[in-house]
Motif scaffolding. Sequence first.
Motif, mmCIF file in Angstrom:
data_model
loop_
_atom_site.group_PDB
_atom_site.id
_atom_site.type_symbol
_atom_site.label_atom_id
_atom_site.label_comp_id
_atom_site.label_asym_id
_atom_site.label_seq_id
_atom_site.Cartn_x
_atom_site.Cartn_y
_atom_site.Cartn_z
ATOM 1 N N ARG A 132 -0.347 10.217 -0.135
ATOM 2 C CA ARG A 132 -0.623 9.671 1.199
ATOM 3 C C ARG A 132 -2.101 9.761 1.570
ATOM 4 N N ILE A 153 7.062 5.584 -1.733
ATOM 5 C CA ILE A 153 5.944 5.605 -0.778
ATOM 6 C C ILE A 153 5.116 4.337 -0.975
ATOM 7 N N ARG A 154 5.356 3.365 -0.140
ATOM 8 C CA ARG A 154 4.656 2.083 -0.264
ATOM 9 C C ARG A 154 3.590 1.999 0.833
ATOM 10 N N THR A 155 2.477 2.653 0.575
ATOM 11 C CA THR A 155 1.357 2.656 1.503
ATOM 12 C C THR A 155 0.098 2.262 0.745
ATOM 13 N N THR A 156 -0.942 1.923 1.480
ATOM 14 C CA THR A 156 -2.200 1.559 0.818
ATOM 15 C C THR A 156 -2.768 2.748 0.046
#
Length: 232
Positions: A127, A159-162
């Motif tokens: 993250r 976890i699909r975040t930038t």
Amino acid sequence: MPRPHSLPAALDALDRAFASEEPFPVTGCLYCYGAQDLARLSGPLHRISQDLLSSVAGETPDHWDDFPRLYRRLVPRIVRPLVAGRLHIDEELIASRLVQAGWTTWDAPLAQALRDVWDTWWQTTLRTHRGPVPIRRTLAVVTVATGRLRPWLEVWTGIRTTAADARLADLIDDVLFEAEFTDLSMGFYDEYHATAELVDWLLTDVRDRVADARPDALYRIEAFRTGAPHAG
């Protein structure tokens, strides 16, 4: 007991769990360590210098008459700088030493506190766009320490975040260097062979994210799996 939700909380919980480990008379190799060193290791943790701690953290088990007990007692002092990138020792060596110390067989509160650190460290890493320990080394530590790679990859899938995608790009750049992924091992002694699991994950679970991160990556990885020739 609820699991900690942040890395600082997990590290504090680790300190509390291992506070039950009492000092004991440490004996070992008097050629590499003087009587004064052994006396310091036998006393309060806060009196052990960082230089001595670093030396012991990477030392081979045969230097100590009771390596598992010594390493267990030093865990809070070793793990906190490890996850902060300040231990100045190969991170994968620490994972290998923890395995040699049999950390998963320790009393349940101790082992669980260390598992919670691995879990929160991994979540925090994914993250965060950048961190003190490279993504590949972080993945290697948690993989070698637990003896399993797939669960950590599954967390990453979810976890699909930038930030997680940026970390994926970093990993791809690392393991594609000179086609190293064709024989990728983890651990100081290369004890965990990761290529098959990692390639499968890259080409299935996160295939679309790999294509976004590195347009040429899928071609190169597919070429490896099928045995087709590819450009270096």
